[in-house]
Structures are given as structure tokens and as C-alpha cells.
Design a protein around this motif. Structure first.
Motif, short mmCIF file in Angstrom:
data_model
loop_
_atom_site.label_atom_id
_atom_site.label_comp_id
_atom_site.label_asym_id
_atom_site.label_seq_id
_atom_site.Cartn_x
_atom_site.Cartn_y
_atom_site.Cartn_z
N ALA A 62 1.48 -1.22 0.24
CA ALA A 62 0.41 0.05 0.15
C ALA A 62 0.81 1.43 0.26
O ALA A 62 1.48 1.61 0.50
CB ALA A 62 -0.93 0.18 1.14
N GLY A 63 0.85 2.22 -0.45
CA GLY A 63 1.30 4.14 -0.84
C GLY A 63 2.77 3.07 -2.08
O GLY A 63 3.00 4.41 -1.48
N CYS A 64 3.10 2.39 -2.20
CA CYS A 64 4.12 2.54 -3.00
C CYS A 64 4.21 2.18 -4.88
O CYS A 64 3.04 1.66 -5.26
CB CYS A 64 5.11 1.03 -3.04
SG CYS A 64 5.55 0.41 -1.31
N ASP A 65 4.77 2.70 -5.32
CA ASP A 65 4.75 2.46 -6.83
C ASP A 65 5.12 1.40 -7.35
O ASP A 65 5.08 1.54 -8.61
CB ASP A 65 6.03 3.84 -6.89
CG ASP A 65 5.63 5.29 -6.44
OD1 ASP A 65 4.36 5.83 -7.04
OD2 ASP A 65 7.06 5.67 -5.82
N ALA A 66 6.28 1.25 -6.85
CA ALA A 66 6.56 -1.02 -7.57
C ALA A 66 7.43 -1.78 -6.49
O ALA A 66 7.19 -1.45 -5.32
CB ALA A 66 7.49 -0.40 -8.42
N VAL A 67 7.11 -2.71 -6.79
CA VAL A 67 7.52 -4.21 -5.74
C VAL A 67 8.78 -4.87 -6.31
O VAL A 67 9.20 -4.50 -7.90
CB VAL A 67 6.52 -5.31 -5.81
CG1 VAL A 67 6.81 -6.67 -5.13
CG2 VAL A 67 5.58 -4.21 -5.48
#
Length: 206
Positions: A62-67
């Protein structure tokens, strides 16, 4: 840029986490043992828990741009069990981009079309257990519809980056025998940074 990292205490994952933090990125990491994280200044945002807990996976993404996924197999089903949780959380939170560390065994065979390297003598591994688990996870990502990239190193000794990396889509470059953890991590970070190699497996070596 803010990334969710799974496998942040592993060999490649810890390196990627350090590179990202040094580049000014924010990092959220789900780890079982936070005391194993080595990054001190700046620190990643650490969530204590297990990759099998889908609620904690979602909290991490949650709240991230990439993994970034740098999990090992450890002769378990960790990869294939966690992949659906990560994919579902990414879709829920609108995160499209993922970079996953795989293995050269799940690249295509250069000499036996229609087979993976681990199914042929091109792979020098004595056992195919790890490659089979990587393949199960890869098939989940392949069907996900997300913008994934699989970075697939060959033999992976510890070592710092040299900067001289050869790469090829879906295949291991010819005569490739090894690549260090450092160069694998730097290549993965490069893929996180740009939009190359979307929905591709990339074989890397020296």
C-alpha cells in the motif's frame, strides 16, 4: 519513488534495498526478523511478519509505486504461495510494476526449443527443485496482467559489481557462467528505475 521489498534480508534483496535508499528512494520491507536488516542510514520502513500473511503483504505494498521480489526457495513453496498474495495486493492498490529475481533455469533452452533450461543439459544444477518452484511462481506472474520483469541470473556468487553485464531476453547469453550478487542487484535496480523489459524474462551473466 517508493518500493515494496520482499526478501530484504536476502543476498540480492539487501543489496537492492541499500542501492534504493542511497538513491533517495523510500523502501517498505516485510521481514520476519527485522534485526537482520543491515541498512542503518537511511533506514527502510520495516514491517515485521511473514510473506504468507496476505494482510501484511497488502500493508507492505500500500502506497508504493513498484514491487521488488528477491525471495529464495529454501526448498519450500515460498515463491508459488506468496506470488498470488503479492499480485492480488498490487492489483488492489493499483501498483503495476514488479521486478522479480528468478533463476536462469526458467529461461528458454537455446538448443532445445520448447523446453526450459532446467529441463536440458544446459543447466548444470544437480537438482531441479528450485527451478520448478521458480517456474510455478513465474507462471503466476505471467498470467497476472501486471508489468512484471523477471531478472534471471546464472550461478550467483557473492561479490561487488563490476559493471560488465551481458543480458538477453528469454535466454541466457552464450557461454555465461556466473554473475555476482552486486551486479545482479544493480541490474534489478536499473529495471526498477526504467520501463525496459516489461513482461520479459532477462537472462544475465558476464
Amino acid at each position: 519513488m517508493k518500493i515494496a521489498v520482499f526478501g530484504a534480508t536476502g543476498r540480492v534483496g539487501s543489496y537492492v534495498t541499500t542501492i534504493a535508499l542511497e538513491a533517495g528512494w523510500q523502501v517498505k520491507a516485510l521481514v520476519r526478523t527485522p534485526e537482520k536488516t543491515t541498512q542503518k542510514t537511511p533506514e527502510p520502513e520495516v514491517i515485521k511478519g511473514d510473506i504468507f500473511d496476505k494482510h501484511l503483504v497488502e500493508k507492505t505494498i500500500a502506497g508504493c509505486d513498484a514491487v521488488f521480489v528477491g525471495l529464495g526457495t529454501d526448498k519450500t513453496n515460498t515463491l508459488s504461495t506468496s506470488a498470488p498474495h503479492i499480485v492480488a495486493a498490487m492489483k488492489k492498490h493499483g501498483v503495476m510494476k514488479a521486478v522479480i529475481i528468478g533463476t536462469a533455469g526458467i529461461l528458454d533452452s537455446r538448443h532445445q526449443p520448447g523446453k526450459y533450461r532446467f529441463e536440458t543439459p544446459e543447466s548444470k544444477r544437480k537438482t531441479t527443485t528450485a527451478a520448478e518452484e521458480h517456474l510455478k511462481a513465474y507462471q503466476i506472474w505471467k498470467a497476472s496482467g501486471l508489468e512484471w520483469t523477471y531478472v534471471c541470473p546464472t550461478y550467483l556468487p557473492d561479490g561487488e559489481p563490476t559493471g560488465e553485464v551481458r543480458y538477453e531476453a528469454d535466454l541466457l547469453p552464450e557461454d555465461g557462467t556466473k554473475i555476482t550478487v552486486g551486479d545482479t542487484a544493480r541490474f534489478a535496480f536499473r529495471v526498477l528505475h526504467d520501463n525496459q523489459f516489461v513482461r520479459q524474462r532477462i537472462g544475465i551473466c558476464y
